[in-house]
Design a protein around this motif. Structure first.
Motif, PDB file in Angstrom:
ATOM      1  N   THR A  77       0.802  -1.220   0.000  1.00  0.00           N
ATOM      2  CA  THR A  77       0.000   0.000   0.000  1.00  0.00           C
ATOM      3  C   THR A  77       0.838   1.275   0.000  1.00  0.00           C
ATOM      4  N   GLY A  78       2.186   1.139  -0.035  1.00  0.00           N
ATOM      5  CA  GLY A  78       3.011   2.333  -0.133  1.00  0.00           C
ATOM      6  C   GLY A  78       3.893   2.613   1.063  1.00  0.00           C
ATOM      7  N   ALA A  79       4.065   1.622   1.959  1.00  0.00           N
ATOM      8  CA  ALA A  79       4.906   1.847   3.136  1.00  0.00           C
ATOM      9  C   ALA A  79       6.367   2.042   2.761  1.00  0.00           C
ATOM     10  N   ALA A  80       6.833   1.415   1.661  1.00  0.00           N
ATOM     11  CA  ALA A  80       8.199   1.576   1.169  1.00  0.00           C
ATOM     12  C   ALA A  80       8.146   2.221  -0.219  1.00  0.00           C
ATOM     13  N   PRO A  81       9.148   3.039  -0.576  1.00  0.00           N
ATOM     14  CA  PRO A  81       9.103   3.731  -1.878  1.00  0.00           C
ATOM     15  C   PRO A  81       8.935   2.788  -3.063  1.00  0.00           C
ATOM     16  N   TRP A  82       9.570   1.590  -3.012  1.00  0.00           N
ATOM     17  CA  TRP A  82       9.516   0.706  -4.174  1.00  0.00           C
ATOM     18  C   TRP A  82       8.112   0.177  -4.437  1.00  0.00           C
ATOM     19  N   VAL A 198      13.505 -31.212 -12.679  1.00  0.00           N
ATOM     20  CA  VAL A 198      12.199 -31.476 -13.257  1.00  0.00           C
ATOM     21  C   VAL A 198      11.486 -30.154 -13.501  1.00  0.00           C
ATOM     22  N   ASN A 199      10.879 -30.026 -14.684  1.00  0.00           N
ATOM     23  CA  ASN A 199      10.071 -28.870 -15.055  1.00  0.00           C
ATOM     24  C   ASN A 199       8.622 -29.311 -15.189  1.00  0.00           C
ATOM     25  N   LEU A 200       7.739 -28.613 -14.491  1.00  0.00           N
ATOM     26  CA  LEU A 200       6.332 -28.978 -14.465  1.00  0.00           C
ATOM     27  C   LEU A 200       5.479 -27.824 -14.987  1.00  0.00           C
ATOM     28  N   PRO A 201       5.194 -27.771 -16.294  1.00  0.00           N
ATOM     29  CA  PRO A 201       4.196 -26.801 -16.778  1.00  0.00           C
ATOM     30  C   PRO A 201       2.846 -27.127 -16.135  1.00  0.00           C
ATOM     31  N   SER A 202       2.162 -26.096 -15.635  1.00  0.00           N
ATOM     32  CA  SER A 202       0.988 -26.339 -14.800  1.00  0.00           C
ATOM     33  C   SER A 202      -0.160 -25.404 -15.160  1.00  0.00           C
ATOM     34  N   VAL A 203      -1.374 -25.910 -14.984  1.00  0.00           N
ATOM     35  CA  VAL A 203      -2.568 -25.072 -14.989  1.00  0.00           C
ATOM     36  C   VAL A 203      -3.094 -25.036 -13.556  1.00  0.00           C
ATOM     37  N   VAL A 204      -3.639 -23.885 -13.173  1.00  0.00           N
ATOM     38  CA  VAL A 204      -4.023 -23.644 -11.785  1.00  0.00           C
ATOM     39  C   VAL A 204      -5.455 -23.127 -11.746  1.00  0.00           C
ATOM     40  N   LEU A 205      -6.244 -23.622 -10.795  1.00  0.00           N
ATOM     41  CA  LEU A 205      -7.611 -23.148 -10.608  1.00  0.00           C
ATOM     42  C   LEU A 205      -7.913 -23.168  -9.121  1.00  0.00           C
ATOM     43  N   GLY A 206      -8.467 -22.060  -8.619  1.00  0.00           N
ATOM     44  CA  GLY A 206      -8.763 -22.007  -7.201  1.00  0.00           C
ATOM     45  C   GLY A 206      -9.528 -20.761  -6.814  1.00  0.00           C
ATOM     46  N   LEU A 207      -9.535 -20.487  -5.515  1.00  0.00           N
ATOM     47  CA  LEU A 207     -10.274 -19.361  -4.957  1.00  0.00           C
ATOM     48  C   LEU A 207      -9.352 -18.500  -4.111  1.00  0.00           C
ATOM     49  N   ASN A 208      -9.605 -17.194  -4.131  1.00  0.00           N
ATOM     50  CA  ASN A 208      -8.924 -16.234  -3.273  1.00  0.00           C
ATOM     51  C   ASN A 208      -9.933 -15.551  -2.348  1.00  0.00           C
ATOM     52  N   TYR A 209      -9.534 -15.366  -1.102  1.00  0.00           N
ATOM     53  CA  TYR A 209     -10.312 -14.532  -0.185  1.00  0.00           C
ATOM     54  C   TYR A 209      -9.543 -13.236   0.037  1.00  0.00           C
ATOM     55  N   HIS A 210     -10.142 -12.103  -0.316  1.00  0.00           N
ATOM     56  CA  HIS A 210      -9.525 -10.786  -0.170  1.00  0.00           C
ATOM     57  C   HIS A 210     -10.071 -10.114   1.089  1.00  0.00           C
ATOM     58  N   GLU A 211      -9.193  -9.817   2.024  1.00  0.00           N
ATOM     59  CA  GLU A 211      -9.615  -9.063   3.204  1.00  0.00           C
ATOM     60  C   GLU A 211     -10.167  -7.689   2.788  1.00  0.00           C
ATOM     61  N   GLN A 212      -9.496  -7.055   1.822  1.00  0.00           N
ATOM     62  CA  GLN A 212      -9.969  -5.790   1.251  1.00  0.00           C
ATOM     63  C   GLN A 212      -9.470  -5.738  -0.185  1.00  0.00           C
ATOM     64  N   ARG A 213     -10.371  -5.773  -1.137  1.00  0.00           N
ATOM     65  CA  ARG A 213      -9.953  -5.925  -2.526  1.00  0.00           C
ATOM     66  C   ARG A 213      -9.251  -4.691  -3.072  1.00  0.00           C
ATOM     67  N   HIS A 214      -9.707  -3.512  -2.719  1.00  0.00           N
ATOM     68  CA  HIS A 214      -9.115  -2.281  -3.246  1.00  0.00           C
ATOM     69  C   HIS A 214      -8.733  -1.352  -2.097  1.00  0.00           C
ATOM     70  N   PRO A 215      -7.611  -1.650  -1.419  1.00  0.00           N
ATOM     71  CA  PRO A 215      -7.188  -0.779  -0.316  1.00  0.00           C
ATOM     72  C   PRO A 215      -6.667   0.560  -0.842  1.00  0.00           C
ATOM     73  N   VAL A 216      -6.649   1.536   0.038  1.00  0.00           N
ATOM     74  CA  VAL A 216      -6.058   2.829  -0.293  1.00  0.00           C
ATOM     75  C   VAL A 216      -4.550   2.636  -0.478  1.00  0.00           C
ATOM     76  N   GLN A 217      -4.003   3.202  -1.546  1.00  0.00           N
ATOM     77  CA  GLN A 217      -2.573   3.089  -1.848  1.00  0.00           C
ATOM     78  C   GLN A 217      -1.995   4.492  -1.954  1.00  0.00           C
ATOM     79  N   VAL A 218      -0.955   4.757  -1.159  1.00  0.00           N
ATOM     80  CA  VAL A 218      -0.410   6.111  -1.057  1.00  0.00           C
ATOM     81  C   VAL A 218       1.016   6.152  -1.598  1.00  0.00           C
TER      82      VAL A 218
END
Length: 374
Positions: A77-82, A198-218
């Protein structure tokens, strides 16, 4: 009705307060304090195939590994410059389990810290690229007596590299569907052999839970650091261990010394130019086995020059180097080498790094490095 004196007093007070407000607006504002980084928790299923990148593992590509991942990440959210320089990426930790569905290979357990950079982010979607590296445990490594068919890895502890394109789509304000494609890689960096990885090309499917999807970013436009354009010097030394062949169980010491000059090019990058020397004791053992009695052996020490790049994330950097041997009497490899690694500055002076040295795409040794920036 108010008196003329009172009216004049009100007018003077209004002009005074208006002038103060104008000066306050003209004054530069202090950087806003960054809000807490919200948590994202994910659970994903993975389906993979094994790439036959070399003939020596073709007998192992018949199965289709499946996996499960628990993912914990924070939205910066902007705590560090990078944070602002990289358009507020996510940082996280992936805990992954893989079943190779092959008794020769067994199972894999991995922990991978990573960073995820968004390409497109909207009200309900987030398309991003994630890159991570960490450690993995393989349950059935190569064993000459009991598991000689596993030419992928001969040690239980391995390094892992993971990259993935991900698309996160909001189903509710907190729940999202995630789909992705990527690659998982496991290797011990030739610490023990065989080590075709070993190299494993992969497809991924799942669910995410967002505590806050669009937080304020400074602080999206944090100023560039003061050392942009400055020259610096690095001095470092490293050591690693490698096995020569499957039949020789001894671990041979490999060490190097590096001197480099660098320049901070911008907020995100350093460029380096350097010289270094190597001493790989496994080469001396090979010569002892193959040189005829009475013949003089060539020097196994090597010296090289390299050009390098560091991609900077605060105190952490991702290193990539391309080097050329200028002194190599014993021609044991290609005339050039590459390095990929992670570097961390513990202080402004001292740093540590873990590098993978490579010859033409094949791992040579994992190097553990300490050094100083002068």
């Amino acid at each position: 009705m108010s008196s003329p004196c009172l009216r004049r007093w009100k007018q003077a007070a209004f002009l005074c307060l208006s002038g103060f407000g104008a000066h306050a607006q003209d004054a530069p504002a202090a950087p806003a304090e960054a809000p807490r980084m919200p948590l994202v928790v994910g659970a994903y299923a993975q389906g993979s195939i094994i790439m036959a990148h070399t003939y020596a593992i073709r007998h192992l590509v018949a199965s289709h590994p499946t996996g499960f991942e628990i993912n914990l990440q924070r939205q910066t959210t902007g705590a560090a410059p990078w944070h602002g320089w990289y358009k507020f990426p996510k940082v996280g930790l992936a805990l992954t389990y893989y079943d190779f569905h092959n008794p020769v290979l067994g199972y894999a357990f991995a922990a991978s810290p990573y960073i995820s950079k968004s390409f497109s982010r909207g009200e309900k979607h987030d398309f991003s690229f994630r890159l991570g590296t960490g450690l993995a445990y393989l349950s059935n490594p190569y064993n000459q007596e009991t598991n000689h068919k596993n030419t992928i890895a001969s040690s239980a502890l391995n390094a892992t590299l993971q990259f993935r394109f991900e698309y996160d789509y909001a189903l509710t304000p907190h729940l999202a569907l995630l789909a992705g494609v990527g690659l998982n890689h496991f290797s011990n960096g030739a610490t023990t052999k065989p080590n075709f990885g070993v190299n494993l090309p992969s497809v991924v499917l799942g669910l995410n839970y967002h505590e806050q999807r669009h937080p304020v970013q400074v602080n999206p436009y944090a100023p560039a650091p003061e050392d942009v354009g400055h020259v610096f010097y690095n001095v470092s030394t490293s050591l690693g261990f490698k096995q020569r062949t499957e039949g020789d169980k001894q671990k041979y010491l490999v060490n190097s010394v590096t001197l480099a000059v660098g320049r901070r090019m911008n907020r995100k990058s350093n460029l380096l130019l350097g010289v270094e020397g190597f001493n790989d004791r496994s080469l001396k053992a090979t010569l002892d086995d193959t040189t005829r009695a009475g013949l003089k052996q060539p020097d196994v020490k090597k010296a090289g020059v390299f050009i390098g790049h560091e991609l900077l994330f605060g105190r952490l950097a991702f290193d990539s180097h391309l080097g050329f041997y200028v002194y190599a009497p014993y021609k044991s490899s290609t005339p050039y080498y590459e390095r990929l690694g992670l570097k961390y500055h513990f202080t402004d002076l001292l740093f540590g790094a873990i590098d993978l040295k490579i010859h033409r795409g094949a791992a040579d040794v994992i190097e553990f490095k300490v050094g100083a920036k002068l």
